[in-house]
Design a protein around this motif. Structure first.
Motif, PDB file in Angstrom:
ATOM      1  N   TRP A   6       0.814  -1.200   0.000  1.00 51.63           N
ATOM      2  CA  TRP A   6       0.000   0.000   0.000  1.00 51.63           C
ATOM      3  C   TRP A   6       0.856   1.262   0.000  1.00 51.63           C
ATOM      4  CZ3 TRP A   6      -4.403   1.618  -1.430  1.00 51.63           C
ATOM      5  CH2 TRP A   6      -4.854   2.885  -1.020  1.00 51.63           C
ATOM      6  N   GLY A 127      -9.206   2.096 -12.242  1.00 52.65           N
ATOM      7  CA  GLY A 127      -9.139   3.460 -11.727  1.00 52.65           C
ATOM      8  C   GLY A 127      -7.865   3.628 -10.915  1.00 52.65           C
ATOM      9  N   THR A 130      -7.452   0.194  -6.248  1.00 53.47           N
ATOM     10  CA  THR A 130      -7.519  -0.086  -4.804  1.00 53.47           C
ATOM     11  C   THR A 130      -8.651  -1.039  -4.421  1.00 53.47           C
ATOM     12  OG1 THR A 130      -8.974   1.785  -4.279  1.00 53.47           O
ATOM     13  CG2 THR A 130      -6.611   2.245  -4.343  1.00 53.47           C
ATOM     14  N   SER A 131      -9.249  -1.695  -5.392  1.00 50.60           N
ATOM     15  CA  SER A 131     -10.322  -2.652  -5.083  1.00 50.60           C
ATOM     16  C   SER A 131      -9.841  -3.666  -4.034  1.00 50.60           C
ATOM     17  CB  SER A 131     -10.725  -3.412  -6.347  1.00 50.60           C
ATOM     18  OG  SER A 131     -11.552  -4.506  -6.018  1.00 50.60           O
ATOM     19  N   GLY A 135     -12.139  -7.006  -7.689  1.00 51.13           N
ATOM     20  CA  GLY A 135     -12.819  -6.367  -8.817  1.00 51.13           C
ATOM     21  C   GLY A 135     -11.926  -6.103 -10.014  1.00 51.13           C
ATOM     22  N   PRO A 171     -13.211  10.592 -14.968  1.00 50.49           N
ATOM     23  CA  PRO A 171     -13.236   9.547 -13.926  1.00 50.49           C
ATOM     24  C   PRO A 171     -11.892   9.225 -13.290  1.00 50.49           C
ATOM     25  CG  PRO A 171     -13.268   8.552 -16.087  1.00 50.49           C
ATOM     26  CD  PRO A 171     -13.384  10.032 -16.313  1.00 50.49           C
ATOM     27  N   THR A 200      -9.880   6.734  -7.295  1.00 54.08           N
ATOM     28  CA  THR A 200     -10.358   7.730  -8.265  1.00 54.08           C
ATOM     29  C   THR A 200     -11.871   7.936  -8.145  1.00 54.08           C
ATOM     30  OG1 THR A 200     -10.796   6.025  -9.929  1.00 54.08           O
ATOM     31  CG2 THR A 200      -8.588   7.026  -9.942  1.00 54.08           C
ATOM     32  N   GLY A 202     -14.063   7.831 -10.570  1.00 50.54           N
ATOM     33  CA  GLY A 202     -14.779   6.791 -11.312  1.00 50.54           C
ATOM     34  C   GLY A 202     -14.894   5.509 -10.499  1.00 50.54           C
ATOM     35  N   ALA A 206     -18.199   3.518  -9.315  1.00 52.37           N
ATOM     36  CA  ALA A 206     -18.366   2.145  -9.803  1.00 52.37           C
ATOM     37  C   ALA A 206     -18.506   1.157  -8.654  1.00 52.37           C
ATOM     38  CB  ALA A 206     -17.184   1.754 -10.689  1.00 52.37           C
ATOM     39  N   SER A 209     -18.624   3.739  -3.104  1.00 49.25           N
ATOM     40  CA  SER A 209     -17.755   3.948  -1.947  1.00 49.25           C
ATOM     41  C   SER A 209     -18.422   4.803  -0.869  1.00 49.25           C
ATOM     42  CB  SER A 209     -16.497   4.652  -2.468  1.00 49.25           C
ATOM     43  OG  SER A 209     -15.694   5.103  -1.428  1.00 49.25           O
ATOM     44  N   SER A 210     -17.891   4.707   0.334  1.00 53.12           N
ATOM     45  CA  SER A 210     -18.348   5.560   1.433  1.00 53.12           C
ATOM     46  C   SER A 210     -17.129   6.004   2.243  1.00 53.12           C
ATOM     47  CB  SER A 210     -19.324   4.774   2.319  1.00 53.12           C
ATOM     48  OG  SER A 210     -19.973   5.646   3.205  1.00 53.12           O
ATOM     49  N   GLU A 258     -19.481  -1.679 -11.179  1.00 50.88           N
ATOM     50  CA  GLU A 258     -18.110  -2.217 -11.159  1.00 50.88           C
ATOM     51  C   GLU A 258     -17.577  -2.553 -12.549  1.00 50.88           C
ATOM     52  OE1 GLU A 258     -17.536  -5.118  -8.024  1.00 50.88           O
ATOM     53  OE2 GLU A 258     -18.883  -4.034  -6.682  1.00 50.88           O
ATOM     54  N   GLY A 259     -17.926  -1.720 -13.505  1.00 55.28           N
ATOM     55  CA  GLY A 259     -17.343  -1.859 -14.835  1.00 55.28           C
ATOM     56  C   GLY A 259     -17.915  -2.983 -15.672  1.00 55.28           C
ATOM     57  N   VAL A 263     -18.145   1.876 -19.133  1.00 53.53           N
ATOM     58  CA  VAL A 263     -17.035   2.617 -18.510  1.00 53.53           C
ATOM     59  C   VAL A 263     -17.516   4.046 -18.254  1.00 53.53           C
ATOM     60  CG1 VAL A 263     -14.665   3.416 -18.780  1.00 53.53           C
ATOM     61  CG2 VAL A 263     -15.362   1.207 -19.745  1.00 53.53           C
ATOM     62  N   HIS A 481     -19.706  -0.878   1.590  1.00 51.89           N
ATOM     63  CA  HIS A 481     -18.987   0.060   0.730  1.00 51.89           C
ATOM     64  C   HIS A 481     -17.809  -0.525  -0.045  1.00 51.89           C
ATOM     65  CE1 HIS A 481     -17.121   0.629   4.789  1.00 51.89           C
ATOM     66  NE2 HIS A 481     -16.010   0.574   4.097  1.00 51.89           N
ATOM     67  N   ASN A 518     -15.191  -6.612 -17.809  1.00 50.13           N
ATOM     68  CA  ASN A 518     -14.883  -7.160 -16.481  1.00 50.13           C
ATOM     69  C   ASN A 518     -15.537  -8.511 -16.228  1.00 50.13           C
ATOM     70  OD1 ASN A 518     -13.379  -6.966 -14.219  1.00 50.13           O
ATOM     71  ND2 ASN A 518     -14.406  -5.167 -13.364  1.00 50.13           N
TER      72      ASN A 518
HETATM   73  C1  LIG Z   1      -6.276   0.436   2.201  1.00 50.51           C
HETATM   74  C2  LIG Z   1      -7.652   0.562   1.616  1.00 50.51           C
HETATM   75  C3  LIG Z   1      -8.610   1.292   2.284  1.00 50.51           C
HETATM   76  C4  LIG Z   1      -9.902   1.406   1.735  1.00 50.51           C
HETATM   77  N1  LIG Z   1     -10.830   2.163   2.393  1.00 50.51           N
HETATM   78  C5  LIG Z   1     -12.055   2.340   1.850  1.00 50.51           C
HETATM   79  C6  LIG Z   1     -13.024   3.168   2.492  1.00 50.51           C
HETATM   80  O1  LIG Z   1     -12.763   3.760   3.541  1.00 50.51           O
HETATM   81  N2  LIG Z   1     -14.227   3.315   1.892  1.00 50.51           N
HETATM   82  C7  LIG Z   1     -14.515   2.703   0.700  1.00 50.51           C
HETATM   83  O2  LIG Z   1     -15.614   2.894   0.187  1.00 50.51           O
HETATM   84  N3  LIG Z   1     -13.626   1.886   0.092  1.00 50.51           N
HETATM   85  C8  LIG Z   1     -12.410   1.710   0.614  1.00 50.51           C
HETATM   86  N4  LIG Z   1     -11.496   0.906  -0.015  1.00 50.51           N
HETATM   87  C9  LIG Z   1     -11.876   0.215  -1.265  1.00 50.51           C
HETATM   88  C10 LIG Z   1     -11.602   1.019  -2.550  1.00 50.51           C
HETATM   89  O3  LIG Z   1     -10.716   2.089  -2.322  1.00 50.51           O
HETATM   90  C11 LIG Z   1     -12.901   1.535  -3.128  1.00 50.51           C
HETATM   91  O4  LIG Z   1     -13.661   0.446  -3.604  1.00 50.51           O
HETATM   92  C12 LIG Z   1     -12.745   2.545  -4.269  1.00 50.51           C
HETATM   93  O5  LIG Z   1     -14.037   2.972  -4.655  1.00 50.51           O
HETATM   94  C13 LIG Z   1     -12.026   1.988  -5.481  1.00 50.51           C
HETATM   95  O6  LIG Z   1     -11.640   3.086  -6.308  1.00 50.51           O
HETATM   96  P1  LIG Z   1     -10.482   2.898  -7.399  1.00 50.51           P
HETATM   97  O7  LIG Z   1     -10.396   4.165  -8.171  1.00 50.51           O
HETATM   98  O8  LIG Z   1      -9.243   2.420  -6.778  1.00 50.51           O
HETATM   99  O9  LIG Z   1     -11.138   1.791  -8.323  1.00 50.51           O
HETATM  100  P2  LIG Z   1     -10.498   0.432  -8.820  1.00 50.51           P
HETATM  101  O10 LIG Z   1     -10.048  -0.377  -7.669  1.00 50.51           O
HETATM  102  O11 LIG Z   1      -9.525   0.684  -9.887  1.00 50.51           O
HETATM  103  O12 LIG Z   1     -11.819  -0.232  -9.443  1.00 50.51           O
HETATM  104  C14 LIG Z   1     -12.866  -0.674  -8.633  1.00 50.51           C
HETATM  105  C15 LIG Z   1     -13.935  -1.331  -9.517  1.00 50.51           C
HETATM  106  O13 LIG Z   1     -14.573  -0.351 -10.327  1.00 50.51           O
HETATM  107  C16 LIG Z   1     -14.314  -0.562 -11.712  1.00 50.51           C
HETATM  108  N5  LIG Z   1     -14.022   0.759 -12.273  1.00 50.51           N
HETATM  109  C17 LIG Z   1     -13.026   1.608 -11.916  1.00 50.51           C
HETATM  110  N6  LIG Z   1     -13.134   2.760 -12.611  1.00 50.51           N
HETATM  111  C18 LIG Z   1     -14.217   2.636 -13.420  1.00 50.51           C
HETATM  112  C19 LIG Z   1     -14.844   3.478 -14.382  1.00 50.51           C
HETATM  113  N7  LIG Z   1     -14.402   4.711 -14.666  1.00 50.51           N
HETATM  114  N8  LIG Z   1     -15.944   3.015 -15.033  1.00 50.51           N
HETATM  115  C20 LIG Z   1     -16.437   1.783 -14.766  1.00 50.51           C
HETATM  116  N9  LIG Z   1     -15.874   0.939 -13.871  1.00 50.51           N
HETATM  117  C21 LIG Z   1     -14.782   1.360 -13.208  1.00 50.51           C
HETATM  118  C22 LIG Z   1     -13.153  -1.542 -11.769  1.00 50.51           C
HETATM  119  O14 LIG Z   1     -13.202  -2.359 -12.920  1.00 50.51           O
HETATM  120  C23 LIG Z   1     -13.348  -2.342 -10.491  1.00 50.51           C
HETATM  121  O15 LIG Z   1     -14.277  -3.376 -10.688  1.00 50.51           O
HETATM  122  C24 LIG Z   1     -10.213   0.753   0.510  1.00 50.51           C
HETATM  123  C25 LIG Z   1      -9.220   0.034  -0.156  1.00 50.51           C
HETATM  124  C26 LIG Z   1      -7.955  -0.063   0.386  1.00 50.51           C
HETATM  125  C27 LIG Z   1      -6.904  -0.831  -0.351  1.00 50.51           C
END
Ligand SMILES: Cc1cc2nc3c(=O)[nH]c(=O)nc-3n(C[C@H](O)[C@H](O)[C@H](O)COP(=O)(O)OP(=O)(O)OC[C@H]3O[C@@H](n4cnc5c(N)ncnc54)[C@H](O)[C@@H]3O)c2cc1C
Length: 528
Positions: A6, A127, A130-131, A135, A171, A200, A202, A206, A209-210, A258-259, A263, A481, A518
Motif C-alpha cells: 500500500w 481506476g 484499490t479494489s 474487482g 473519472p 479515483t 470513477g 463504480a 464507496s463511502s 463495477e465496470g 465505462v 462500501h 470485467n
Molecule cells: C487500504 C484501503 C482502504 C480502503 N478504504 C475504503 C473506504 O474507507 N471506503 C470505501 O468505500 N472503500 C475503501 N477501499 C476500497 C476502494 O478504495 C474503493 O472500492 C474505491 O471505490 C475503489 O476506487 P479505485 O479508483 O481504486 O477503483 P479500482 O479499484 O480501480 O476499481 C474498482 C472497480 O470499479 C471498476 N471501475 C473503476 N473505474 C471505473 C470506471 N471509470 N468506469 C467503470 N468501472 C470502473 C473496476 O473495474 C473495479 O471493478 C479501501 C481500499 C484499500 C486498499
C-alpha cells in the motif's frame, strides 16, 4: 503506489514494538520477516494478444498508450486486498493483463470497446487499483486476451457550477487532486475513504464507496447527480436534474456496476462549501452496546456530527482508532465525533452542533475525553493501511471486511461475524467499529489479525467464505462500501435472489453482447 503493498514506499512503517509483542504473545507469530520478491521476479504469463491486435488498439489511443512492459503489467495485476497482496508478494502474477491501454477521451474509450467487442478482448476498467474485493482480477478464459483500461489520463475537472453546487470531472481524477481542484473554488466533495490517497472518482462511483465523513457529506453514490458511460452499444448520458420522476433512475444501475455494464467517462457531482472550522473529539462508553445506542440516538434525533465512529472494546484496547499511537488504547469503547462547518446542511454553528451532540452523548452515558483522541484519529486517519504491509512481512495476516444492517439486527450481525471468524481461524484478533450511520441502521467494519498458516491465501479464503455465509444468514448486506467484485458475487447473488441475478444478466447481455467488460465480476457465471 507500492506494487506489492500500500501507498508511498517512503511512508512505509516499521512495526511498533508493542505490536510485535502482541503478535508474539497473543497470536504466536514467531517467524522471521519475509520480504516481497522483487518486481522483476514476478512471474507473468506471456502476452496473449497478437501484434496486429495490439496495433489496432494503438491506432485508437496512440502507440505510447499501449503498454506491454513487465512493470506496467505487474502494476495492473489485481487490486489491494490482503489475498491480492499475498499473491503479489510471493511473485504470482498469473492474473496480469496482456496489455495496459490508456485512453485520452470518451470517444477513445467508446472506440476501444467497439474494437475489443469485435476481437473478443476482455476489458478491465482500472481506476486507482484499490479494489479490495477482487474487482480487478482479469480472466482471459474464452477471450483472445485481457487489457487493463487505465483511466489515469482522464484526469480533468471539466466544469464547476458554483450556483448549483455541481462539479463535473473525468473519472481518473484521484481524490486528493479532486479536493485540490475544488479548494480553488472554496468547495469540497468531503469524500475521505481510507484509500483517499490513490482511489479515483470513477472507482468511487463504480464501487459505491463511502468515506470517513459520510455522516456529514453522505456516501459517494449520494453525491453523483449525473454520469456519462461508454458501453459497447453506445453512450448513456444520465442525470439532468437533482431529482426526477421520469421513470426508474438509471443512474442507480451504473452506480455499483463495477465496470460490467460500461465505462464511466465523466461524473457530475454534488459538492459542498469547504469547511473553515473543524473540531474532533473523543468520548468513552462503558460497552459497545451503550456506544451503539448513543450513535443511534444521534442518527435518529441529531445533531449528527460530520464524522462519527465507535470502536468496540478490542479495537479500543489495541488503539486502532489512533494508528499513530497503536498500543496506547484505553478501556471501554472509544467514540470519535468530528464537527465541521462545511458538510452539514442544517443550520447552527459548529460550536452549537458540538454542544447539541454532547448533550445527547452525555445523556446516553458517554464520558468526554476532550480533543486529543479526536486529533490523534485525524492525524492517523490514512495510515493504518501502511501497517498492513509490515504485518504481512512479519507473518501475520491482517484483513478487513464489512457489512451493514438495521439497528435492531446489528448485535446479531456482530456476533455472527465474530463466531464465523473464530470457527474458521481458531483464535484470531477481531476488532470492529461503526463508522457509517443512518436513521435506520449502520455498518460494521471488522479488522482481523491472525498468524499465517503455510498457505495464508487458502487460510483467508476459508475464513472469508465462512463470514460471507454468516452475513447472508444473519440478514446483513454482503457489502456496505467495498462492493462485490469476485469475492462477494455468490453472496450477492444470494442477497438479490435468482430474479435479481437474471435482471443483472439481461442488462449485461443487452449493453455488452460480447461479454467483454470485467468478466467474472459482480455477476456469477452461469452454472456449467
Ligand atoms: C487500504 C484501503 C482502504 C480502503 N478504504 C475504503 C473506504 O474507507 N471506503 C470505501 O468505500 N472503500 C475503501 N477501499 C476500497 C476502494 O478504495 C474503493 O472500492 C474505491 O471505490 C475503489 O476506487 P479505485 O479508483 O481504486 O477503483 P479500482 O479499484 O480501480 O476499481 C474498482 C472497480 O470499479 C471498476 N471501475 C473503476 N473505474 C471505473 C470506471 N471509470 N468506469 C467503470 N468501472 C470502473 C473496476 O473495474 C473495479 O471493478 C479501501 C481500499 C484499500 C486498499
Amino acid at each position: 503506489m507500492l506494487w506489492s503493498g500500500w501507498g508511498d514506499p517512503a511512508l512505509a512503517r516499521e512495526l511498533p514494538s508493542g505490536v510485535r509483542a502482541l503478535l508474539r504473545d497473543f497470536l504466536g507469530v514467531r517467524a522471521p520477516d519475509v520480504p516481497a520478491v522483487g518486481l522483476e521476479s514476478v512471474r507473468l504469463p506471456p502476452v496473449a494478444l497478437p501484434e496486429p491486435l495490439l496495433g489496432l488498439l494503438a491506432e485508437v489511443v496512440g502507440s505510447a498508450y499501449v503498454l506491454t512492459s513487465h512493470e506496467a503489467r505487474v502494476r495492473h495485476t489485481r487490486g489491494k486486498s490482503t489475498p491480492d497482496l499475498l499473491r503479489m508478494r510471493a511473485g504470482d502474477g498469473s492474473a496480469a493483463p496482456d496489455a495496459v491501454v490508456l485512453p485520452g477521451s470518451h470517444e477513445e474509450v467508446a472506440e476501444l470497446l467497439r474494437v475489443c467487442s469485435a476481437e473478443r478482448v476482455a476489458v478491465i476498467p482500472f481506476g486507482g487499483g484499490t479494489s479490495v474485493v477482487g474487482g480487478l482480477t482479469a480472466s482471459g478464459a474464452g477471450f483472445t486476451g485481457v487489457i487493463a483500461l487505465d483511466l489515469g489520463r482522464l484526469d480533468r475537472l471539466l466544469s464547476v457550477d458554483a450556483e448549483s453546487l455541481v462539479a463535473s470531472f473525468e473519472p481518473g481524477v484521484r481524490a486528493p487532486e479532486a479536493e485540490r481542484l475544488l479548494a480553488a473554488h472554496g468547495l469540497t466533495l468531503g469524500h475521505f475513504p481510507q484509500s483517499f490517497e490513490y482511489a479515483t472518482l470513477g472507482g468511487f462511483a463504480a464501487a459505491r464507496s463511502s468515506g470517513q465523513a459520510s455522516a456529514g457529506y453522505g456516501r459517494f453514490d449520494d453525491m453523483v447527480v449525473g454520469l456519462t458511460v461508454a458501453t459497447p452499444i453506445g453512450t448513456l448520458d444520465l442525470g439532468r436534474a437533482p431529482k426526477s420522476a421520469a421513470g426508474p433512475d438509471l443512474r442507480q444501475l451504473v452506480l455499483g456496476s463495477e465496470g460490467v455494464f460500461g465505462v464511466i467517462t465523466s461524473l457530475r457531482l454534488r459538492v459542498r462549501r469547504a469547511p473553515d472550522e473543524r473540531r474532533y473529539e473523543g468520548w468513552r462508553f462503558g460497552t459497545f452496546a451503550e456506544g451503539t445506542a448513543a450513535m443511534r440516538a444521534l442518527a435518529q434525533e441529531g445533531p449528527l456530527p460530520t464524522v462519527l465512529r465507535l470502536s468496540d472494546e478490542t479495537e479500543t484496547m489495541i488503539g486502532l482508532a489512533k494508528p499513530d499511537a497503536i498500543g496506547s488504547g484505553g478501556s471501554g469503547c472509544l467514540l470519535i465525533a468530528g464537527h465541521e462547518s462545511g458538510g452539514v446542511l442544517e443550520g447552527g454553528s459548529v460550536a452549537a452542533r458540538q454542544a447539541g451532540a454532547a448533550a445527547v452523548l452525555t445523556r446516553m452515558g458517554g464520558e468526554p475525553l476532550g480533543a486529543e483522541p479526536g486529533q490523534a484519529w485525524e492525524r492517523g486517519r490514512f495510515s493504518a493501511p501502511y501497517l498492513r504491509d509490515s504485518l504481512l512481512a512479519a507473518g501475520a495476516t491482517v484483513e478487513t471486511l464489512e457489512t451493514a444492517g438495521f439497528w435492531a439486527n446489528l448485535p446479531r450481525l456482530y456476533d455472527a461475524v465474530r463466531l464465523a471468524l473464530a470457527g474458521a481461524l481458531g483464535s484470531p484478533l477481531v476488532m470492529c467499529h461503526i463508522s457509517h450511520v443512518y436513521e435506520t441502521g449502520a455498518s460494521l467494519y471488522f479488522t482481523v489479525v491472525v498468524a499465517q498458516e503455510g498457505d495464508p491465501v487458502a487460510q483467508w479464503e476459508r475464513a472469508k467464505e465462512a463470514v460471507n455465509t454468516a452475513i447472508v444468514a444473519a440478514g446483513g448486506t454482503i457489502s456496505h462500501h467495498h462492493g462485490v467484485g469476485r469475492d462477494h458475487r455468490e453472496a450477492y447473488a444470494a442477497e438479490v435472489g435468482p430474479v435479481g441475478v437474471s435482471i443483472l444478466q439481461a442488462v449485461k447481455d443487452r449493453l455488452d453482447p460480447a461479454g467483454i467488460l470485467n468478466p467474472g465480476t459482480l455477476i456469477p457465471p452461469p452454472a456449467a
